[in-house]
Design an enzyme around this catalytic site. Structure first.
Site, mmCIF file in Angstrom:
data_model
loop_
_atom_site.group_PDB
_atom_site.id
_atom_site.type_symbol
_atom_site.label_atom_id
_atom_site.label_comp_id
_atom_site.label_asym_id
_atom_site.label_seq_id
_atom_site.Cartn_x
_atom_site.Cartn_y
_atom_site.Cartn_z
ATOM 1 N N TRP A 150 0.793 -1.227 -0.185
ATOM 2 C CA TRP A 150 0.086 0.034 -0.204
ATOM 3 C C TRP A 150 0.874 1.404 0.109
ATOM 4 C CZ3 TRP A 150 -5.055 1.989 0.280
ATOM 5 C CH2 TRP A 150 -5.237 3.457 1.099
ATOM 6 N N MET A 151 0.528 2.339 -0.636
ATOM 7 C CA MET A 151 0.885 3.621 -0.799
ATOM 8 C C MET A 151 -0.009 4.537 -0.446
ATOM 9 S SD MET A 151 2.232 5.499 -4.225
ATOM 10 C CE MET A 151 4.185 5.148 -4.268
ATOM 11 N N ASP B 229 0.259 9.175 0.831
ATOM 12 C CA ASP B 229 1.131 10.413 0.783
ATOM 13 C C ASP B 229 2.186 10.320 0.251
ATOM 14 O OD1 ASP B 229 -1.289 10.832 2.352
ATOM 15 O OD2 ASP B 229 -0.087 11.622 4.010
ATOM 16 N N GLN C 158 4.328 6.965 2.234
ATOM 17 C CA GLN C 158 3.575 6.245 3.138
ATOM 18 C C GLN C 158 3.231 4.857 2.604
ATOM 19 O OE1 GLN C 158 1.972 7.640 6.729
ATOM 20 N NE2 GLN C 158 4.056 7.931 5.879
ATOM 21 N N SER D 223 3.441 11.040 7.822
ATOM 22 C CA SER D 223 4.193 11.672 6.830
ATOM 23 C C SER D 223 4.867 12.790 7.410
ATOM 24 C CB SER D 223 2.866 12.384 6.322
ATOM 25 O OG SER D 223 2.233 11.445 5.265
ATOM 26 N N ARG E 186 0.304 16.647 13.375
ATOM 27 C CA ARG E 186 1.325 15.660 12.459
ATOM 28 C C ARG E 186 1.508 16.169 11.271
ATOM 29 N NH1 ARG E 186 -3.976 13.465 12.735
ATOM 30 N NH2 ARG E 186 -5.125 13.642 10.774
ATOM 31 N N ASP E 187 2.585 15.674 10.368
ATOM 32 C CA ASP E 187 2.943 16.065 8.950
ATOM 33 C C ASP E 187 3.939 17.266 9.129
ATOM 34 O OD1 ASP E 187 1.224 13.979 8.555
ATOM 35 O OD2 ASP E 187 -0.521 15.040 7.781
ATOM 36 N N GLU F 44 -4.190 18.457 7.296
ATOM 37 C CA GLU F 44 -3.003 17.479 6.930
ATOM 38 C C GLU F 44 -2.019 17.895 5.929
ATOM 39 O OE1 GLU F 44 -5.012 13.410 8.305
ATOM 40 O OE2 GLU F 44 -5.409 13.845 6.078
HETATM 41 C C1 FRU Z 1 -2.857 12.157 5.203
HETATM 42 C C2 FRU Z 1 -2.506 11.245 6.247
HETATM 43 C C3 FRU Z 1 -1.424 12.219 7.194
HETATM 44 C C4 FRU Z 1 -0.858 11.039 8.063
HETATM 45 C C5 FRU Z 1 -0.801 9.900 7.194
HETATM 46 C C6 FRU Z 1 -0.872 8.527 7.595
HETATM 47 O O1 FRU Z 1 -3.353 11.199 3.988
HETATM 48 O O2 FRU Z 1 -3.564 11.168 7.171
HETATM 49 O O3 FRU Z 1 -2.161 13.028 7.850
HETATM 50 O O4 FRU Z 1 0.338 11.456 8.162
HETATM 51 O O5 FRU Z 1 -1.758 10.062 5.967
HETATM 52 O O6 FRU Z 1 -0.592 7.577 6.616
#
Ligand code: FRU
Length: 495
Positions: free
Chosen positions: A35-36, A38, A54, A98, A164-165, A220
């Site tokens: 799976w992929m 972000d 991801q 991310s 996050r992120d 995000e």
């Molecule tokens: C966005 C998200 C991010 C998080 C990641 C987890 O698509 O929800 O906020 O870091 O995916 O996989």
């Protein structure tokens, strides 16, 4: 190196032997296996472009996030490198989420990501903290003082479970900043600004921008950069409400065009728009090429429409094409990366073609193709009702882009693309009134369409999992329409 990463790397090696090259799209990057979602850490480092993502190597479903890794010298030919991060520390035991990457003055590559740790096994809530890993472009070591930013730095009322992120950048004076997504108790998003002198220890600086409720809830995957004299914030809010013809995707990417104040601590926007008006686009990141182009890549998928995988496929998810972005008349414009033009083959051209109810043109077909279509009324005084371009078509399947000039609407429609799920299959976008004239530049790859309207003023993208036997392209009019068409096959050849 810890066991979990070693295991993932060995698993990848085996998978790469099993997946034939033509089972993947030509240009957009897909996960090595599994799976992929972000794009992460999209950056230029020591002569190569790096794209992390991801990644769950073990299933074609989201879970247990790792960072996958690929490199390229031209943003089109990608080479998989072994997974860069696995969730193997107490502070990121439930996922390496991310983040972004940067080169430090000593030549090391720094990854900044969100570590996830559930409060207990059955808990829905997980603590989210910001972490660092240092590496050489291949192997990375998480720093000993992780997490470098944790929930105790949050202003009052913000939740450590939605934090996050991180997007990191270096200022002209050599100090570093990062912005991190967060939200308050009502789930309204914020971006928080942090500052560091060495990129290793961080302190809270300010609330960079507050979501006034206009753009969804939690924010995000921010990206922030300068473009043509303005400051651009790309952010992907969750759960947006539509606003006219903007933000129909619930989870989509917004472009805010604005400026920071004198202190650089606050950002305010003057214009806003969707980045992509199609079905599948999220979590975009950008980089600056050595020759000064700002290039954006996004996840060519939508969280609400993920159930379109194929049972026989051991990978799921793909990136968009790299897109060059620029500002024109206060809007974000996008064009496919210009290097793509080197892979055009077999040009076919038609001029001043009158379109009937089913016009098929010899030599215009294929699933890895670039099409330029200029649409106009045959008689400038008489608007037609509808024009459509169908693609990925055979007796069983078709998808389309259609244009109704009276309503100024372009629609993308993939309901007959072979999907058996009741997910979103259509999106509309409002185009400027240009007396029935529209230009479309359409890039088809095996599983996708990316359509750049009116020189990139608006873009519509979607995944289409249609059987590769559906190679047809055709043109349809209600009313009197004339078109010019140029078509190329796109062939990436060998790396
Ligand atoms: C966005 C998200 C991010 C998080 C990641 C987890 O698509 O929800 O906020 O870091 O995916 O996989």
């Amino acid at each position: 190196m810890k066991q979990r990463l070693l295991f993932a790397r060995a698993y990848e090696e085996d998978a790469l032997l099993r997946i034939p090259k033509d089972a993947r799209p030509q240009f957009p990057l897909t996960p090595c296996v599994g799976w992929m979602n972000d794009p992460n850490g999209f950056s230029y480092y020591q002569g190569e472009y790096h794209l992390f993502y991801q990644y769950n190597p073990y299933k074609t479903e989201w879970d247990d996030m790792h960072w996958g890794h690929a490199v390229s010298s031209d943003l089109l030919h990608w080479r998989y490198l072994p997974a860069a991060l696995a969730p193997d520390e107490p502070y990121d035991a439930d996922g390496c989420w991310s983040g972004s990457a940067i080169e430090l003055p000593d030549g090391k590559q720094l990854l900044m990501y969100t570590g996830i740790r559930k409060l207990n096994r059955s808990s829905e809530e997980a603590l989210q903290v910001q972490c660092l890993a240092l590496g050489d472009g291949l192997n990375y070591e998480k720093v000993g003082h992780n997490p470098v930013i944790s929930g105790d730095t949050l202003p009052e009322g913000l939740s450590p479970f939605n934090f996050r992120d991180p997007k990191i950048w270096r200022e002209k004076d050599g100090t570093y900043r990062c912005i991190v997504g967060a939200c308050d108790q009502e789930q309204k998003g914020r971006l928080l600004l942090y500052r560091s002198d060495d990129a290793l220890s961080w302190r809270f600086e300010s609330v960079f921008i507050e979501n006034d409720g206009r753009f969804g809830l939690m924010w995000e995957c921010p990206d922030f950069f300068e473009l043509d004299g303005r400051k651009i914030l790309l952010v992907s809010p969750q759960f947006m409400l539509p606003d006219g013809f903007e933000y129909h995707n619930g989870n989509g990417t917004v472009c805010l065009i604005g400026d920071t104040d004198g202190s650089g601590r606050h950002f305010a926007y003057t214009q806003h728009q969707s980045v992509d008006y199609g079905i599948d686009f999220y979590a975009a990141q950008t980089l600056l090429t050595p020759d000064g182009r700002r290039v954006m890549i996004g996840w060519l998928q939508n969280w609400d429409a993920c159930q379109n995988g194929r049972k026989d496929q051991v990978w799921y998810g793909q990136m968009t094409l790299p897109r060059e972005i620029f500002l024109r008349n206060g809007r974000l414009y996008q064009r496919p990366l210009r290097e793509l033009e080197q892979y055009r083959r077999s040009r076919v051209e038609y001029k001043n073609i009158s379109v009937g109810d089913n016009t098929v043109l010899r030599g215009i077909e294929g699933r890895c193709a670039e099409l330029f279509v200029t649409v106009r009324p045959k008689d400038p005084e008489k608007l037609f009702q509808k024009f459509s371009l169908r693609f990925a078509q055979n007796e069983s399947f078709r998808s389309s882009l259609s244009f109704r000039p009276h309503e100024r609407i372009v629609k993308i429609d993939r309901k007959c693309s072979g999907s058996r799920r009741a997910i979103i299959h259509q999106r509309r976008c409002l185009v400027p009134n240009a007396n029935g004239e529209l230009t479309m530049r359409v890039i088809l790859d095996r599983n996708s369409i990316e359509a750049f309207l009116n020189d990139g003023e608006q873009v519509m993208s979607a995944v289409i999992m249609t059987d590769q036997a559906a190679q047809g392209i055709s043109f349809h009019a209600i009313g009197e329409v004339e078109i010019d068409v140029v078509k190329y096959e796109l062939d990436l050849g060998e790396a």
